[in-house]
Design an enzyme around this catalytic site. Structure first.
Site, PDB file in Angstrom:
ATOM      1  CB  CYS A  88      -0.907  -0.041   1.228  1.00 17.19           C
ATOM      2  SG  CYS A  88      -1.788   1.477   1.575  1.00 17.19           S
ATOM      3  CB  CYS A  91       0.223   1.878   4.127  1.00 13.66           C
ATOM      4  SG  CYS A  91      -1.461   1.287   3.935  1.00 13.66           S
TER       5      CYS A  91
END
Length: 165
Positions: A88, A91
């Site tokens: 991600c 993230c």
């Protein structure tokens, strides 16, 4: 580590010491002194010991469900739980920003990092359907949350609000 000690010892030799090492007896003496030095490195002497601090980690990776229960649910401090994934992109941006916001609070809040690929059961249990998701927990209860990226000011505000509740 032994290699570093050897290099440090060799680098600290003067030209006179190098000339003395050309005899076999001197070389044996050097080897013996090197082993004595390696057995008790000078940087571990009592006069130069490393400072001992009892700092708790600002953030930690959750290892399993038992670890989550012990360090998050049963925590006396409020805990921010960062549900993330290795793949991600957002993230990877949010994680360091969130750690910085938590570090500014100097121990008044903790941060748990949960990889959803390793701990799918925790993600399902807490209703995480997208990453990054951050839950604020106090006394085992979710008191606030957000999904997605936030800027530094919004993160500071979020963390302060969680501490003040």
């Amino acid at each position: 580590m032994a290699h570093r000690l050897l290099v440090r010892r060799i680098c600290s030799l003067s030209a006179k010491d190098v000339c003395r090492l050309q005899s076999p007896a001197a070389a044996a003496s050097f080897s013996t002194s090197l082993h004595a030095t390696a057995a008790r490195p000078s940087f571990l002497s009592p006069s130069r010991s490393l400072p001992r601090t009892s700092r708790r980690a600002v953030s930690f990776n959750v290892q399993d469900n038992e670890d989550f229960t012990e360090r998050v649910v049963n925590s006396e401090l409020p805990v921010l739980v960062d549900f993330h994934a290795q793949w991600c992109g957002p993230c990877k941006i949010l994680g360091p920003r969130l750690e910085k916001a938590v570090a500014k609070q100097k121990g008044r809040v903790a941060m748990a990092k949960v990889d959803i690929d390793d701990h799918t059961d925790l993600a399902i249990e807490y209703g995480v359907s997208a990453v990054p998701t951050v839950l604020a927990m106090r006394g085992g209860d979710v008191v606030d949350h957000f999904v997605g990226i936030k800027d530094d000011d919004e993160l500071d505000s979020f963390v302060s609000k969680v501490i003040g509740q």
